[in-house]
Scaffold this motif. Sequence first.
Motif, mmCIF file in Angstrom:
data_model
loop_
_atom_site.group_PDB
_atom_site.id
_atom_site.type_symbol
_atom_site.label_atom_id
_atom_site.label_comp_id
_atom_site.label_asym_id
_atom_site.label_seq_id
_atom_site.Cartn_x
_atom_site.Cartn_y
_atom_site.Cartn_z
ATOM 1 N N TRP A 19 -127.922 -24.292 -0.028
ATOM 2 C CA TRP A 19 -128.712 -25.365 0.546
ATOM 3 C C TRP A 19 -127.806 -26.315 1.307
ATOM 4 O O TRP A 19 -126.766 -26.738 0.810
ATOM 5 C CB TRP A 19 -129.456 -26.124 -0.553
ATOM 6 C CG TRP A 19 -130.294 -27.234 -0.021
ATOM 7 C CD1 TRP A 19 -130.037 -28.563 -0.121
ATOM 8 C CD2 TRP A 19 -131.518 -27.128 0.702
ATOM 9 N NE1 TRP A 19 -131.023 -29.291 0.496
ATOM 10 C CE2 TRP A 19 -131.951 -28.424 1.010
ATOM 11 C CE3 TRP A 19 -132.289 -26.043 1.121
ATOM 12 C CZ2 TRP A 19 -133.127 -28.672 1.715
ATOM 13 C CZ3 TRP A 19 -133.451 -26.301 1.825
ATOM 14 C CH2 TRP A 19 -133.859 -27.597 2.107
ATOM 15 N N ASP A 20 -128.180 -26.640 2.541
ATOM 16 C CA ASP A 20 -127.453 -27.596 3.371
ATOM 17 C C ASP A 20 -128.325 -28.847 3.486
ATOM 18 O O ASP A 20 -129.332 -28.848 4.202
ATOM 19 C CB ASP A 20 -127.174 -27.001 4.745
ATOM 20 C CG ASP A 20 -126.345 -27.903 5.636
ATOM 21 O OD1 ASP A 20 -126.353 -29.144 5.439
ATOM 22 O OD2 ASP A 20 -125.684 -27.373 6.544
ATOM 23 N N ALA A 21 -127.955 -29.878 2.756
ATOM 24 C CA ALA A 21 -128.761 -31.103 2.733
ATOM 25 C C ALA A 21 -128.819 -31.771 4.111
ATOM 26 O O ALA A 21 -129.809 -32.408 4.451
ATOM 27 C CB ALA A 21 -128.198 -32.077 1.700
ATOM 28 N N THR A 23 -128.938 -30.310 7.131
ATOM 29 C CA THR A 23 -129.912 -29.652 8.011
ATOM 30 C C THR A 23 -131.236 -29.370 7.309
ATOM 31 O O THR A 23 -132.183 -28.923 7.954
ATOM 32 C CB THR A 23 -129.358 -28.315 8.538
ATOM 33 O OG1 THR A 23 -129.135 -27.433 7.423
ATOM 34 C CG2 THR A 23 -128.076 -28.511 9.313
ATOM 35 N N GLN A 24 -131.280 -29.631 5.988
ATOM 36 C CA GLN A 24 -132.475 -29.379 5.189
ATOM 37 C C GLN A 24 -132.885 -27.904 5.268
ATOM 38 O O GLN A 24 -134.063 -27.582 5.433
ATOM 39 C CB GLN A 24 -133.626 -30.293 5.622
ATOM 40 C CG GLN A 24 -133.355 -31.766 5.376
ATOM 41 C CD GLN A 24 -133.325 -32.083 3.887
ATOM 42 O OE1 GLN A 24 -134.320 -31.950 3.216
ATOM 43 N NE2 GLN A 24 -132.185 -32.484 3.380
ATOM 44 N N GLY A 25 -131.890 -27.023 5.176
ATOM 45 C CA GLY A 25 -132.159 -25.588 5.223
ATOM 46 C C GLY A 25 -131.076 -24.817 4.497
ATOM 47 O O GLY A 25 -130.049 -25.374 4.102
ATOM 48 N N PHE A 26 -131.298 -23.537 4.321
ATOM 49 C CA PHE A 26 -130.318 -22.675 3.684
ATOM 50 C C PHE A 26 -129.398 -22.087 4.746
ATOM 51 O O PHE A 26 -129.816 -21.839 5.878
ATOM 52 C CB PHE A 26 -131.018 -21.544 2.922
ATOM 53 C CG PHE A 26 -131.713 -22.028 1.686
ATOM 54 C CD1 PHE A 26 -131.017 -22.169 0.503
ATOM 55 C CD2 PHE A 26 -133.048 -22.347 1.714
ATOM 56 C CE1 PHE A 26 -131.655 -22.614 -0.641
ATOM 57 C CE2 PHE A 26 -133.699 -22.795 0.578
ATOM 58 C CZ PHE A 26 -132.997 -22.933 -0.612
ATOM 59 N N CYS A 27 -128.150 -21.851 4.380
ATOM 60 C CA CYS A 27 -127.219 -21.252 5.333
ATOM 61 C C CYS A 27 -126.281 -20.292 4.606
ATOM 62 O O CYS A 27 -126.065 -20.386 3.406
ATOM 63 C CB CYS A 27 -126.434 -22.326 6.075
ATOM 64 S SG CYS A 27 -125.380 -23.323 5.023
ATOM 65 N N GLY A 28 -125.748 -19.369 5.354
ATOM 66 C CA GLY A 28 -124.788 -18.399 4.850
ATOM 67 C C GLY A 28 -124.067 -17.792 6.033
ATOM 68 O O GLY A 28 -124.491 -17.957 7.183
ATOM 69 N N GLU A 29 -122.980 -17.093 5.767
ATOM 70 C CA GLU A 29 -122.200 -16.505 6.849
ATOM 71 C C GLU A 29 -122.054 -15.013 6.616
ATOM 72 O O GLU A 29 -121.564 -14.582 5.573
ATOM 73 C CB GLU A 29 -120.821 -17.165 6.901
ATOM 74 C CG GLU A 29 -120.028 -16.786 8.118
ATOM 75 C CD GLU A 29 -118.796 -17.646 8.281
ATOM 76 O OE1 GLU A 29 -117.743 -17.073 8.618
ATOM 77 O OE2 GLU A 29 -118.873 -18.863 8.070
#
Length: 67
Positions: A19-21, A23-29
């Motif tokens: 969770w990326d607070a 951007t209010q979304g989930f992220c991964g690489e």
Amino acid sequence: MARPDGDPDAEPAVVPLEWDARTQGFCGELPAAAPGLHTVTVTAQDVPGGGDLSVGETLAVIDGAEA
């Protein structure tokens, strides 16, 4: 999960999302992949009121491309 298109036996890359607070979304690489088409599937399990959810998209990796 990411897997080369046309190769159902290829070991998929499993990438946890965080969770990326900001951007209010989930992220991964995703890890680097060989040139070609790759199917990326995002799965969420046990979503309240939704059960297991899944969505997929095909991405093209271009040889020599830079981020």
